[in-house]
Scaffold this motif. Sequence first.
Motif, PDB file in Angstrom:
ATOM      1  N   PRO A   9      27.871  74.996  18.304  1.00 22.15           N
ATOM      2  CA  PRO A   9      27.147  73.574  18.314  1.00 22.15           C
ATOM      3  C   PRO A   9      28.155  72.544  18.816  1.00 22.15           C
ATOM      4  CG  PRO A   9      27.579  74.418  15.956  1.00 22.15           C
ATOM      5  CD  PRO A   9      28.043  75.367  16.859  1.00 22.15           C
ATOM      6  N   PRO A  10      27.729  71.464  19.247  1.00 22.70           N
ATOM      7  CA  PRO A  10      28.424  70.277  19.385  1.00 22.70           C
ATOM      8  C   PRO A  10      29.143  69.996  18.280  1.00 22.70           C
ATOM      9  CG  PRO A  10      26.259  69.884  20.409  1.00 22.70           C
ATOM     10  CD  PRO A  10      26.074  71.162  19.578  1.00 22.70           C
ATOM     11  N   ALA A  11      30.190  69.419  18.328  1.00 24.77           N
ATOM     12  CA  ALA A  11      31.064  69.019  17.155  1.00 24.77           C
ATOM     13  C   ALA A  11      30.538  68.218  16.251  1.00 24.77           C
ATOM     14  CB  ALA A  11      32.530  68.629  17.521  1.00 24.77           C
ATOM     15  N   ASP A  12      29.733  67.126  16.816  1.00 26.98           N
ATOM     16  CA  ASP A  12      29.206  66.034  16.022  1.00 26.98           C
ATOM     17  C   ASP A  12      27.854  65.715  16.375  1.00 26.98           C
ATOM     18  OD1 ASP A  12      28.815  64.446  13.733  1.00 26.98           O
ATOM     19  OD2 ASP A  12      30.824  63.042  14.450  1.00 26.98           O
ATOM     20  N   TYR A  13      27.005  64.911  15.500  1.00 32.10           N
ATOM     21  CA  TYR A  13      25.644  64.605  15.833  1.00 32.10           C
ATOM     22  C   TYR A  13      25.842  63.130  16.316  1.00 32.10           C
ATOM     23  CZ  TYR A  13      25.946  62.652  11.116  1.00 32.10           C
ATOM     24  OH  TYR A  13      26.288  61.924   9.939  1.00 32.10           O
ATOM     25  N   ALA A  42      20.215  72.229   6.781  1.00 32.31           N
ATOM     26  CA  ALA A  42      20.990  71.398   8.050  1.00 32.31           C
ATOM     27  C   ALA A  42      20.910  72.350   9.406  1.00 32.31           C
ATOM     28  CB  ALA A  42      22.335  71.131   7.482  1.00 32.31           C
ATOM     29  N   LEU A  43      20.212  71.376  10.158  1.00 32.36           N
ATOM     30  CA  LEU A  43      20.047  72.199  11.716  1.00 32.36           C
ATOM     31  C   LEU A  43      20.954  70.944  12.581  1.00 32.36           C
ATOM     32  CD1 LEU A  43      16.541  72.544  11.370  1.00 32.36           C
ATOM     33  CD2 LEU A  43      18.169  74.242  10.762  1.00 32.36           C
ATOM     34  N   ARG A  44      21.209  71.726  13.534  1.00 32.49           N
ATOM     35  CA  ARG A  44      21.527  70.687  14.679  1.00 32.49           C
ATOM     36  C   ARG A  44      21.050  71.075  16.140  1.00 32.49           C
ATOM     37  NH1 ARG A  44      27.877  69.382  14.720  1.00 32.49           N
ATOM     38  NH2 ARG A  44      26.864  68.024  12.922  1.00 32.49           N
ATOM     39  N   PHE A  45      20.733  70.261  16.931  1.00 33.26           N
ATOM     40  CA  PHE A  45      19.979  70.602  18.206  1.00 33.26           C
ATOM     41  C   PHE A  45      20.371  69.343  19.134  1.00 33.26           C
ATOM     42  CE2 PHE A  45      16.224  68.105  18.463  1.00 33.26           C
ATOM     43  CZ  PHE A  45      15.923  67.796  17.206  1.00 33.26           C
ATOM     44  N   VAL A  46      20.396  69.997  20.331  1.00 32.52           N
ATOM     45  CA  VAL A  46      20.289  68.996  21.723  1.00 32.52           C
ATOM     46  C   VAL A  46      19.009  68.648  22.071  1.00 32.52           C
ATOM     47  CG1 VAL A  46      21.327  68.574  23.900  1.00 32.52           C
ATOM     48  CG2 VAL A  46      22.661  69.744  21.970  1.00 32.52           C
ATOM     49  N   ALA A  47      18.561  67.438  22.207  1.00 37.70           N
ATOM     50  CA  ALA A  47      17.185  66.978  22.773  1.00 37.70           C
ATOM     51  C   ALA A  47      17.413  66.953  24.100  1.00 37.70           C
ATOM     52  CB  ALA A  47      17.170  65.652  22.250  1.00 37.70           C
ATOM     53  N   THR A 102      22.404  64.586  20.513  1.00 31.68           N
ATOM     54  CA  THR A 102      22.742  65.656  19.429  1.00 31.68           C
ATOM     55  C   THR A 102      22.007  65.005  18.115  1.00 31.68           C
ATOM     56  OG1 THR A 102      24.654  66.637  20.451  1.00 31.68           O
ATOM     57  CG2 THR A 102      24.235  67.424  18.249  1.00 31.68           C
ATOM     58  N   VAL A 103      21.270  65.852  17.676  1.00 31.60           N
ATOM     59  CA  VAL A 103      20.395  65.499  16.701  1.00 31.60           C
ATOM     60  C   VAL A 103      20.701  66.562  15.369  1.00 31.60           C
ATOM     61  CG1 VAL A 103      18.168  64.777  15.634  1.00 31.60           C
ATOM     62  CG2 VAL A 103      18.764  64.392  17.910  1.00 31.60           C
ATOM     63  N   ASP A 104      20.909  66.064  14.162  1.00 30.58           N
ATOM     64  CA  ASP A 104      20.944  66.830  12.959  1.00 30.58           C
ATOM     65  C   ASP A 104      19.808  66.480  12.165  1.00 30.58           C
ATOM     66  OD1 ASP A 104      23.545  67.797  13.689  1.00 30.58           O
ATOM     67  OD2 ASP A 104      24.462  67.202  11.845  1.00 30.58           O
TER      68      ASP A 104
END
Lengths: 595, 595
Positions: free
Chosen positions: A378-382, A533-538, A465-467
């Motif tokens: 995942p990207p390192a940060d949101y 906790a989830l992370r995705f790219v919009a 990037t959204v958490d």
Amino acid sequence: MVAAASTLLLRRLPVHHVLIVIAIACLVVVGPSCCGAKVLTAQWDVEYIFWSPDGEEHMVMGINGEFPGPGLRARVGDTLQVNVTNKLHTEGVVIHWHGIRMKGRPWADGTASISQCAIAPGETFLYSFTVDKAGTYFYHGHYGMQRSAGLYGSLIVDVAEGEKEPFEYDGEFNLLLSDWWHKSVHEQEVGLSSNPFRWINEPQSLLINGRGQYNCSLASRYNSSAALPECSLGGGEQWAPNVLKVLPNKTYRLRIASTTSLASLNLAIGGHNVTVVEADGNYVQPFSTTDVDIYSGETYSVLFTTNQNPDENYWISVGVRGRLPQTPQALALVNYLPNHASKFPTSPPPVTPQWDDYNRSKAFSNRIQGLEGTTPPPPADYDRRIMLLNTQNTIDGLTVWAINNVSLSFPPTPYLGALKYGIKAAFDQTPPPDTFPDWYDIMSPPANPNATTGNAIYTLDFNSTVDVILQNANTLQPNDSEIHPWHMHGHNFWVLGYGDGKFQRGDEKLFEKAGRRPPLKNTAVIFPFGWTALRFVADNPGAWPFHCHIEPHLHMGMGVVIAEGVEFLADVPRETLSCGLTGMMFSGNGEEGHN
Amino acid sequence: MVAAASTLLLRRLPVHHVLIVIAIACLVVVGPSCCGAKVLTAQWDVEYIFWSPDGEEHMVMGINGEFPGPGLRARVGDTLQVNVTNKLHTEGVVIHWHGIRMKGRPWADGTASISQCAIAPGETFLYSFTVDKAGTYFYHGHYGMQRSAGLYGSLIVDVAEGEKEPFEYDGEFNLLLSDWWHKSVHEQEVGLSSNPFRWINEPQSLLINGRGQYNCSLASRYNSSAALPECSLGGGEQWAPNVLKVLPNKTYRLRIASTTSLASLNLAIGGHNVTVVEADGNYVQPFSTTDVDIYSGETYSVLFTTNQNPDENYWISVGVRGRLPQTPQALALVNYLPNHASKFPTSPPPVTPQWDDYNRSKAFSNRIQGLEGTTPPPPADYDRRIMLLNTQNTIDGLTVWAINNVSLSFPPTPYLGALKYGIKAAFDQTPPPDTFPDWYDIMSPPANPNATTGNAIYTLDFNSTVDVILQNANTLQPNDSEIHPWHMHGHNFWVLGYGDGKFQRGDEKLFEKAGRRPPLKNTAVIFPFGWTALRFVADNPGAWPFHCHIEPHLHMGMGVVIAEGVEFLADVPRETLSCGLTGMMFSGNGEEGHN
């Protein structure tokens, strides 16, 4: 090797059990496309049929006279063109392609009120989309509770020609899991919206590829004091169990998808361990296990090797976890050839692990990791973090689920068209809250049980990037918190981690367990009193629901809608916009016509 | 005097029976209109509710939480504005105003596929129309079999202020009759469209104002060997019978409307004759009778005088005719005040006449005559005669009804909009046949049972006089022919006559029975193996269904569509056109949007 398996799969032997596979009929190749990719077309008539999924005949929502609907199989890069004709009498219908991201074609996502207007009776809608990722998927209705009514089927995407999977196998089987009620979904829906509230209760049966057994058991033979009589089957019944015909000392891929309305499941093969290799259309770091937890909306591929005594047959069992089980296990048979399928396994079906052993469940979920070389980190940060508190509430005497105190109510105008054409009256323009009060006590029933109904959406910056922190909480009952598998349309997300209690500043450190590579998934569970906790790219222009995949929970408002980059869509097809305010949009003068 | 009756009607006494009247709530007078006429508005939410119409709880299609829906009452010249919000989960809905001709507003007729697109879930449609003729009417769903699901209610139009009816009475009661099944209409619909065919069978109960009794009888007390136990009622039940509270030696008007799905009914009041004064919103030559036949779609007003022993109460009974009765009579109580409503009538309920005594039925129908001074005579001759042969057939293994060998299948695009905007692709442009072969043997099952499905229409010259000969025939079973009450939208017709056998040249002489004045009606029955001759003037611009009012028969194709003068309509409101080809009509480029 898959081809060999296909031959195997399609053979039907005159035994009292039958071999059930995903039929690949109804898909017609109409022409070549770029790079070996093909255009596959199908004509589907959606209609109610009488069917006996578990030995008791009921009305089932079928496709082309079949239940479950026809299986679809394509290769990466292929375009599917499924022409859906609504042959229901008074109900609209849509079909959602669960796990397909619909990049650039958000209007083909098949969600009423979001990507399109429901297809009206007598009308036809063409779902046209490209499959861009190999894996195990499925499709299902996404309007009211039509999934629970039986509107679902399997969708398999193979790697492109010449490509290879990161594992090998000699054959494959496909098991689409569901749960089944004898009460009509119409009555279920009305009960959920009634005061006093009428819960749907536990399913009458679990189904494997649409086949289960009610009021009898295939396993009673092992238990002289069994509550249910042994099933008496001739073999041709619609509810006869699936038989997986295998050869000794081979490796098989079992594709498992759960389209349950409610049940969290666990699958095991008697005497055989399995190796998990795929989850939700993403490869995972292989690991061996005795059994697989699978929540509604999830898919898995597991490999198993037929290395047991070849003179025996074996049971596959599927049982309920996460809720007190009141439904018998579903069973299928692993039939070692040349044994006859009627040869009863010596060993009883595997016992489903204790339903409320959540530590065991969490351990399983934590074993799912991305596969290096196929799953990017995942990207390192949101850029933005959204905290979503899941609570059970009441609104005007009705029992609902709410997210940050808002219970989602779908508007008659689809979001996608409303966003594209700037129809602000279509839904509440004030965004829902990005978080919930610090003081909220997730361990107790809500101090103030009142929530509000809403249809506002989360608008995300394109490519940000959204958490999301999905925070579970106590229901309206003391000491009660439920499992909710959350499914996101249009995206895969990285599952950063699971935690207990209320998410606290600093819990981010839990994301970084030594060496753990977050898996990509489209569905992730929140455990009772816990967080995920989830992370995705919009990165997918469109409007997308993100919701609990338990269908009655969504019906009770348990979801949100996200949107991003709609301005980058050249057009939204008119066919998707024939209802609500978009339906009036193209008329010269809506007011003039008002009678 | 009506006012006094209203007060009487609205009083509820604490007895174990309840007084049921048409509630006139929900109608709000919003402002004066021309000539004392008013605009009456109502907001209706259509939704499924749990209800016990006959003591067994089921899902019922209600309005504003009520079953039957709210009663409407207006005066001639008033405008009704009923705002209907669809709160069903996945089903469209429309409401038809049965008997209201909708002059100049054909789009308010409330027929899916004909006058409008079904209202989608979450959407609202405003039915706005003027009532121009005093009488007894009702409203009901006209999409799929939603009428059978319980979507109906009463609609009464009083004479304009200062006007008088051609008869006098001291009070009035309103009895809306229906039949009720425990199986959902969804399942009924699917059964009718299945191969093998599954008939809906006879109703579980008959309802008066939505109240009936199942698996018990109010009349068992009179019969020591009764099959059913006596009903045990506390009085507040949804299925407690209606009580009509009367004073001795008064004259009451009983308004009777039948919205049955299937049953042909007969109503009688123990010990009292009745005088028929109105039929289908038209005054008739008064005649006295012991009982009234009433077919689905018909309405009657009868007068009765409370001239019997005032120390007694009396039963009103409603029973099945025209089909072998398998459903107990529905009962209501005529409660002579000051007797208590719990005082059981000494005499048992009237016995329904023999179900297949068709001579008796025909004699009753033939007694209905127009009232001179209120009913104009029909035009002396017709411009066009259409012969409609009613047959039962098969199409692709399905059992259907066909008219001149065409089984009506409603298209997704409403006829009215398609006609107004010249959308020829919306339905078959080749008109259906105006007649049937001379050689057809109506006394035998069809030699060739195959029919075709069609959606073409009869286009009538505006203001022309049209005769329709409805010709009955043998069904698919030998020696079987059924009753069919045909209902025409948008018009009243004169019933020229009824005859036996096949209509022959020269049978016109049967129209002119000595001194008989053809009545105006909107529903007329055809008797088994017989014919019925109707005449009407095609003076109402629009598209109008003309069909058997037995709902499963219409569902099986038993109807036609007529249209006239659509070119004289200035506009058809956009709100009625959001589906099918009209839904695409206003888009800039339908093809471009095709995904």
